[in-house]
Each structure stands twice: as structure tokens, then as C-alpha cells.
Design an enzyme around this catalytic site. Structure first.
Site, short mmCIF file in Angstrom:
data_model
loop_
_atom_site.label_atom_id
_atom_site.label_comp_id
_atom_site.label_asym_id
_atom_site.label_seq_id
_atom_site.Cartn_x
_atom_site.Cartn_y
_atom_site.Cartn_z
N ILE A 14 0.81 -1.22 0.00
CA ILE A 14 0.00 0.00 0.00
C ILE A 14 0.84 1.27 0.00
CG2 ILE A 14 -1.93 -1.14 1.16
CD1 ILE A 14 -1.08 0.33 3.73
N GLY A 15 2.16 1.13 0.11
CA GLY A 15 3.03 2.30 0.13
C GLY A 15 3.62 2.61 1.49
N LYS A 33 14.21 -1.86 9.92
CA LYS A 33 13.27 -2.90 9.48
C LYS A 33 13.74 -4.20 10.14
CE LYS A 33 10.43 -4.88 6.21
NZ LYS A 33 9.14 -4.44 5.68
N GLY A 101 7.21 -2.41 10.10
CA GLY A 101 6.83 -3.82 10.10
C GLY A 101 6.74 -4.35 8.68
#
Length: 212
Positions: A14-15, A33, A101
Site C-alpha cells: 500500500i506504500g 526494518k 513492520g
């Protein structure tokens, strides 16, 4: 202690990484990350460094780098890696920390533990990224419900995509949360364009205080 902000999303693709890059750049933050699945193409950490304008030392190495492009639990099994979720602790840094995440909240890290379980243990303020297209109301409200059920502090929702005022409004009203802003689709996606797009849509101080 410097601000620690977890960026998650209602779904994959979704970006969220683009938003995390924009946020990290705007806050002059450090980015992390914890788990990367899939190494053939540009990693999320690589994309954030390219789009945020941050120096390489502001991008912390992933705790786990998995070759297989799949959900972390499956990628780890295929790669022969044991993910120790207890070892996933927020790094101590001297500036704001943006943590990204993978996919959505319920993405499994192991057969027993999902990302939201780790987020609940961290208890760091969370930003929920949501698309604006059809279906986002249900996905976003379900995500907010899961966050609230675990007493995770929610800073608000960052919308990504074309303007959809009614969907954004009903999510904020029914979810009893804050609309942080909306990052539109950018014709040119590079560090300068992303910095300008974020600055026009968001207020950095909204990410540095306590969750409302």
C-alpha cells in the site's frame, strides 16, 4: 528518550515503505526494518535510504534477512532460519527511531507469534498506514480494533493514495482516531518529490508527542 515510532499498515503493497522513508527523512531519524523477506530486488531498507535522503549509517541492519519472498514465518522455514521473537528489541539510538513492520498487523513472524504481538510488547506509538481505495474502511477499522484490543498507543492513520474524503472521515469517526494526513500518489518518486509531498500533507510534530 528519543521518540520511537512503529509504522505498520492495513495490508501489503500500500506504500508503507515510501511513507516510512518520508517520515524518517522529515524527522531526521534512524530507520530499522527488523525482518526483511526477499532479497532479489531492492530491500525496504535500501528503498528508504534512497528515498529518505538519510545517510547510510542511519539505516540500521535488519535483525533477520530472509532470501525467500514470503511471509516471514514461511520464509524463515524455507531458508532454515529460526526467528527468535524475544530477541527483537527496539534499538537504542540518540535520535527518533522509525521502525517498519511487514505487511499488516497480523503477519506471522513464527507459527506462534505475529507482528502485532511484538508491537504490543514494545508499547511504542504506532502509525497505521491505510490506502484510500475501495475496501479500506473495513480493513482499517479492523486494524484499529486489533490495536486497541492490545492497548497499543495509536498516533493516528496516515492515508496513502488518491483523495477519498468520505472514506477517510468515516474511518476517523468510527475508529475514534486522528487523521494524520494523506500522502498522494507522486508522479515522480524520488527523495526531493517525496520530501515535498510529505511536507505538504503532514505535520512532523504530530508524530513526536504521545498518542491522543
Amino acid at each position: 528518550m528519543s521518540a520511537r515510532i512503529v509504522v505498520t499498515g492495513t495490508d501489503t503493497g500500500i506504500g508503507k515503505t515510501v511513507f516510512a522513508a518520508a517520515l524518517a527523512g522529515a524527522l531526521d531519524a534512524t530507520y530499522w526494518k527488523p525482518v526483511q523477506s526477499g532479497l532479489e530486488d531492492e530491500t525496504d531498507s535500501g528503498a528508504v535510504q534512497r528515498l529518505s535522503g538519510l545517510a547510510a549509517d542511519r539505516i540500521l541492519p535488519e535483525r533477520y534477512r530472509l532470501q525467500t519472498p514470503a511471509s516471514p514465518h514461511l520464509a524463515a522455514e524455507i531458508d532454515g532460519v529460526d526467528i527468535d521473537v524475544a530477541a527483537l528489541e527496539l534499538p537504542s539510538v540518540s535520535r527518533p527511531l522509525v521502525v517498519e513492520g511487514a505487511g499488516g498487523l497480523m503477519v506471522p513472524l513464527t507459527r506462534e507469534t505475529t507482528y502485532i504481538d511484538v508491537f504490543a510488547r514494545w508499547a511504542a506509538p504506532l502509525v497505521l498506514c491505510a490506502r484510500t481505495s475501495l475496501g479500506t474502511i473495513n480493513h482499517t477499522l479492523l486494524s484499529i480494533e486489533a490495536i486497541r484490543a492490545r492497548d497499543i498507543p495509536l498516533l493516528g492513520v496516515a492515508f496513502l493514495g488518491d483523495e477519498n474524503l468520505d472514506s477517510e472521515q468515516i474511518i476517523v469517526e468510527l475508529g475514534h482516531t486522528r487523521r494524520l494526513g494523506r500522502l498522494p500518489r507522486l508522479e515522480r518518486l524520488d527523495a526531493a518529490a517525496l520530501r515535498a509531498g510529505f511536507a505538504a500533507a503532514f505535520e512532523p510534530r504530530d508524530f513526536l508527542g504521545d498518542a491522543p
